[in-house]
Design an enzyme around this catalytic site. Sequence first.
Site, PDB file in Angstrom:
ATOM      1  CB  VAL A  29      23.139   5.008  37.661  1.00 46.54           C
ATOM      2  CG1 VAL A  29      24.008   6.175  38.122  1.00 46.54           C
ATOM      3  CG2 VAL A  29      23.862   4.216  36.578  1.00 46.54           C
ATOM      4  CE  LYS A 118      25.462   5.873  28.088  1.00 44.43           C
ATOM      5  NZ  LYS A 118      25.850   4.592  28.583  1.00 44.43           N
ATOM      6  N   GLY A 147      31.944   5.533  32.765  1.00 46.03           N
ATOM      7  CA  GLY A 147      31.435   5.050  34.056  1.00 46.03           C
ATOM      8  C   GLY A 147      32.117   5.729  35.225  1.00 46.03           C
ATOM      9  N   GLY A 200      25.430 -10.695  31.772  1.00 47.31           N
ATOM     10  CA  GLY A 200      24.766  -9.411  32.002  1.00 47.31           C
ATOM     11  C   GLY A 200      25.568  -8.222  31.495  1.00 47.31           C
ATOM     12  CD  GLU A 203      20.856  -3.721  27.890  1.00 50.99           C
ATOM     13  OE1 GLU A 203      19.691  -4.155  27.983  1.00 50.99           O
ATOM     14  OE2 GLU A 203      21.448  -3.136  28.809  1.00 50.99           O
ATOM     15  CG  ASP A 214      27.533   2.983  24.909  1.00 51.41           C
ATOM     16  OD1 ASP A 214      26.744   3.386  25.780  1.00 51.41           O
ATOM     17  OD2 ASP A 214      28.759   2.824  25.123  1.00 51.41           O
ATOM     18  CE  LYS A 218      29.653   5.136  27.210  1.00 52.48           C
ATOM     19  NZ  LYS A 218      29.951   3.710  27.407  1.00 52.48           N
ATOM     20  N   GLY A 315      28.585   0.134  35.757  1.00 54.45           N
ATOM     21  CA  GLY A 315      28.303  -0.529  37.027  1.00 54.45           C
ATOM     22  C   GLY A 315      27.712   0.448  38.023  1.00 54.45           C
TER      23      GLY A 315
END
Length: 442
Positions: A29, A118, A147, A200, A203, A214, A218, A315
Amino acid sequence: MPQTQSASHEHATGQLAPVGVGLLGCGTVGLGVAKLLLSHADDYQHRIGRPLRLRRVAVRDASKARGLDPAHFTLNPEEVVSDPETHIVVEVMGGVEPARTLILQAIAHGKHVVTANKEVIARHGEEIFSAARAQGVAVFIEGTVGGGIPIIMPIKASLAGNRITQIAGIVNGTTNYILTAMTQKGEGLDTALAEAQRLGYAEANPAADVEAYDATFKMAILASTIFSHRVRVEDVYREGITHLTAADIRYARELGYVIKLLGVARHTDGQMQVRVHPAFVPKSHPLAHVNGVSNAIAVQGDAVGEVMFQGPGAGQFPTASAVMGDVLNIASDLQHANRLMGCLHTGHAAVGSIDDLFTQFYVRLLAKDEPGVIAALGNAFARHGISILSLVQKGEQDGLAEIVLVTHTARERAMRQALADLADHPTIQSIASVIRVEGLTA
Ligand SMILES: NC(=O)c1ccc[n+]([C@@H]2O[C@H](COP(=O)([O-])OP(=O)(O)OC[C@H]3O[C@@H](n4cnc5c(N)ncnc54)[C@H](OP(=O)(O)O)[C@@H]3O)[C@@H](O)[C@H]2O)c1
């Protein structure tokens, strides 16, 4: 904010001095942000009426090739947060520490902060926003959820005229990729996960995604944004996707649904509820058609009705787009805190227990193929006030019948009790799956 050298330069020359932007982290990022700052410099200057300048960039390994002038890099992040010519610190290093400490140091130095992290906001938002309020600086967090999808700013500003009653969304691209592959190609979870890792999207250790940590971060952030109180991560009910099977995906389709990992924050009749779990989503709802790594968030406001935000949930440039939006919003008016975008919370939300959720349930179980099974099922549910909407025997295997049923709306606590009774019944071999069926109306 303390007066910087650039402010005195402004005073002396009458020209608007550059806005300095420092970066904590220059990975996926951060590098995207740095590249946008450099490649779109003229557009940004035109939009905010003054130039943006990339200042110090903290990394762990200064020898990595990143295509930026090496003079920007420092191994000492404190140089970023204390640089007198930096007005906005962008934290994109990830994790809790040292990100939390550095954000607090930046605030103490009078810097505005933009972060896409986050975890640090979900876990330490209270401390960070309180410090920012005391210091009179902004902390903007658009990149933490969805994102590249604009969601925090639309909720806080564009939809400010509403009471938001519900947010329901697909907020994790990895699990949505896996569930889409299972739905469209009939793959099992392991095959779909291996493919996500090869591409990809997942992980090597996929727990943060497939166990829904995750998504939980959020949803804590989104719920805190719509409720007038802050939501603790621990108060978000969490269930991942690891127990889902190809059979459940197939039966969902037969029944007119698609299984999605859904985050739901609902605030109705004084009750607050926040949860992340796999759910049957009706094929007629737009969320059922959000596939691959895309994210989507449906927001229900009392004035607007339902609006849906959809797009790339991660991304380099999508997330940098969200981060740069925050940077430009702050840079366009460095002197005035935007109250709408600030944090007005005074306490923590009393989030209801999952036990009190009212929803429909899909249940798949294996039972002895003999008379009395259906009666036993009906009795167990009826004893707890649950009625069955549909029940089908899907097949027979080794003397066991696979039975799939969907209930009418029932309280979660009653459902758990009915399932416990059933698990003890001599005709029931196993309860293979229980998945909530989401109506998606607040
Ligand atoms: N990637 C995405 O698509 C995406 C989407 C939404 C939100 N986010 C969030 O954005 C944040 C950054 O993610 P990312 O994917 O860009 O991570 P990343 O590629 O791993 O980059 C992390 C960067 O931080 C630097 N860093 C880490 N620890 C440091 C330390 N102690 N001191 C100095 N520098 C340090 C690293 O330096 P080196 O390069 O020298 O190792 C690297 O440049 C995370 O909070 C993530 O959750 C990411």
